[in-house]
Design a protein around this motif. Structure first.
Motif, short mmCIF file in Angstrom:
data_model
loop_
_atom_site.label_atom_id
_atom_site.label_comp_id
_atom_site.label_asym_id
_atom_site.label_seq_id
_atom_site.Cartn_x
_atom_site.Cartn_y
_atom_site.Cartn_z
N ASN A 203 0.81 -1.22 0.00
CA ASN A 203 0.00 0.00 0.00
C ASN A 203 0.84 1.27 0.00
O ASN A 203 0.32 2.36 0.24
N THR A 204 2.13 1.15 -0.24
CA THR A 204 3.02 2.30 -0.30
C THR A 204 3.69 2.36 -1.66
O THR A 204 3.56 1.43 -2.48
N GLU A 205 4.42 3.46 -1.89
CA GLU A 205 5.13 3.58 -3.16
C GLU A 205 6.39 2.73 -3.19
O GLU A 205 7.12 2.74 -4.19
N TRP A 206 6.65 2.03 -2.11
CA TRP A 206 7.78 1.10 -2.08
C TRP A 206 7.34 -0.34 -2.39
O TRP A 206 8.09 -1.28 -2.14
N GLU A 207 6.16 -0.51 -2.92
CA GLU A 207 5.66 -1.86 -3.17
C GLU A 207 6.54 -2.64 -4.15
O GLU A 207 6.54 -3.87 -4.16
N PHE A 208 7.31 -1.92 -4.96
CA PHE A 208 8.19 -2.58 -5.92
C PHE A 208 9.22 -3.48 -5.23
O PHE A 208 9.80 -4.37 -5.85
N LEU A 209 9.46 -3.25 -3.91
CA LEU A 209 10.41 -4.10 -3.18
C LEU A 209 9.95 -5.56 -3.18
O LEU A 209 10.79 -6.47 -3.13
N ASN A 210 8.65 -5.77 -3.21
CA ASN A 210 8.16 -7.14 -3.29
C ASN A 210 8.63 -7.79 -4.59
O ASN A 210 8.97 -8.97 -4.62
N SER B 164 6.10 6.39 0.44
CA SER B 164 4.85 6.57 1.16
C SER B 164 4.92 5.74 2.42
O SER B 164 4.99 4.52 2.37
N TYR B 165 4.91 6.37 3.55
CA TYR B 165 5.12 5.67 4.81
C TYR B 165 3.88 5.71 5.68
O TYR B 165 3.05 6.60 5.58
#
Length: 341
Positions: free
Chosen positions: A178-185, A222-223
């Motif tokens: 649900n954050t803009e760091w979802e690409f880490l998945n 997005s935190y």
């Protein structure tokens, strides 16, 4: 710019030109420096607890819980000339850099134990998701313990057993979606792919969470905040700007565009009221906001303008990004000091 930030930028450069082994070594050196500082702070707190609070275990635990962040903040500033929040930003990108190196190098992917790599992801997810409440050191030290020898960093000890590690990562992977760091998945899936772990339960779980998005992505920042502090500062929607402040704002907007200029606004000439209004608008604050929301906005912006995001876009864009980053840091530092964030 601090030496820590310069080293991280050097590692970013090595990563961008494909020197993954060298970049990984530099990132690891920075990682060890930060963990060494945290280990020293933790050791000092433990020594004090044993020496003065040894007969009251509950008091010792409460003392450590209350003052760990303060001790770490003071030591980080002393060692790196960066405040608590700035070190966090650097640390996030250092771990992210290490992960990128591993995913881009078969040598690294095959040579680093998977247990260690999974712990890197766990630490990164945790720092991104839980940092706005200022307890990131405490969260991190629950996962990883820095081991010192003769007051110098020796190694890290991972505290989460292997049988719980996958479950914790999967839980955070669902939250980070649900954050803009979802690409880490996607990055995690890529690592499991190149390391031959696509049949694992963790791979299937994260794959289901991530969906059909591939491996590529860009960090945004997005935190999710935790604490609900009451912010007693300015109502940014209602405060009226003076004519002088209006003029300065227009000047800032003009010079901050992508026109190749590197003009800087002299914030020292501003009154406190003008700074409050100006910095609030710079960070996009509106209405009554909490301290955790201010921190969240800061992390979002500083992540978007971080130098390694624009490294491939040309020198002019990099200069503007550096200028913007500097101004965001000035704004946040002023708000931190004024409102005790």
């Amino acid at each position: 710019m601090s030496d820590l930030a310069k080293l991280r930028e050097a590692a970013d450069y090595l990563l961008n030109i494909g020197k993954y082994r060298y970049a990984y070594d530099v990132y690891s050196g920075i990682y060890e420096e930060i963990m060494g500082a945290l280990g020293s702070a933790q050791s000092g707190m433990n020594d004090f607890s044993r020496g003065f609070l040894n007969h009251n275990i509950r008091t010792a635990i409460e003392f450590n819980n209350s003052f760990t962040e303060h001790a770490a903040s003071s030591l980080l500033l002393k060692w790196f000339d960066l405040d608590y929040d700035q070190v966090l930003i650097e640390f996030i990108f250092v771990i992210y850099g290490k992960i990128q190196c591993i995913n881009k190098s078969e040598e690294l992917a095959g040579g680093i134990p998977p247990f260690n790599v999974y712990n890197e992801y766990l630490a990164l997810y945790t720092l991104i998701l839980y940092n706005p409440d200022s307890k990131w050191v405490s969260y991190l030290l629950k996962l990883i313990t820095p081991v010192l020898e003769n007051n110098r960093f020796k190694k890290v000890r991972y505290n989460i057993p292997a049988n719980k590690l996958d479950t914790m990562i999967a839980d955070l992977a669902a939250k980070i979606k649900n954050t803009e760091w979802e690409f880490l998945n996607g990055q995690l899936l890529k690592y499991m792919d190149i390391s031959g772990r696509t049949n694992s339960k963790l791979y299937n779980t994260v794959s289901a969470i991530h969906g059909k998005k591939g491996y590529k992505g860009r960090p945004g920042g997005s935190y999710s905040g935790r604490k609900n502090y009451r912010y007693s500062g300015t109502d940014y929607e209602r405060e009226k700007r003076s004519k002088e402040s209006e003029s300065r704002h227009d000047s800032y907007e003009k010079n901050n565009g992508f026109n190749g200029k590197n003009d800087e606004v002299n914030f020292q000439e501003f009154t406190d009221a003008e700074k409050s209004k100006y910095f609030g608008e710079m960070l996009g604050l509106k209405g009554k906001v909490t301290k955790s929301q201010i921190r969240k906005v800061y992390y979002n912006l500083i992540s978007q303008y971080h130098p390694d995001k624009v490294a491939d876009l040309g020198e002019e864009i990099r200069i503007l990004a550096d200028k913007k980053t500097k101004e965001i840091n000035i704004a946040f530092q002023w708000l931190k000091e004024k409102y005790n964030i």
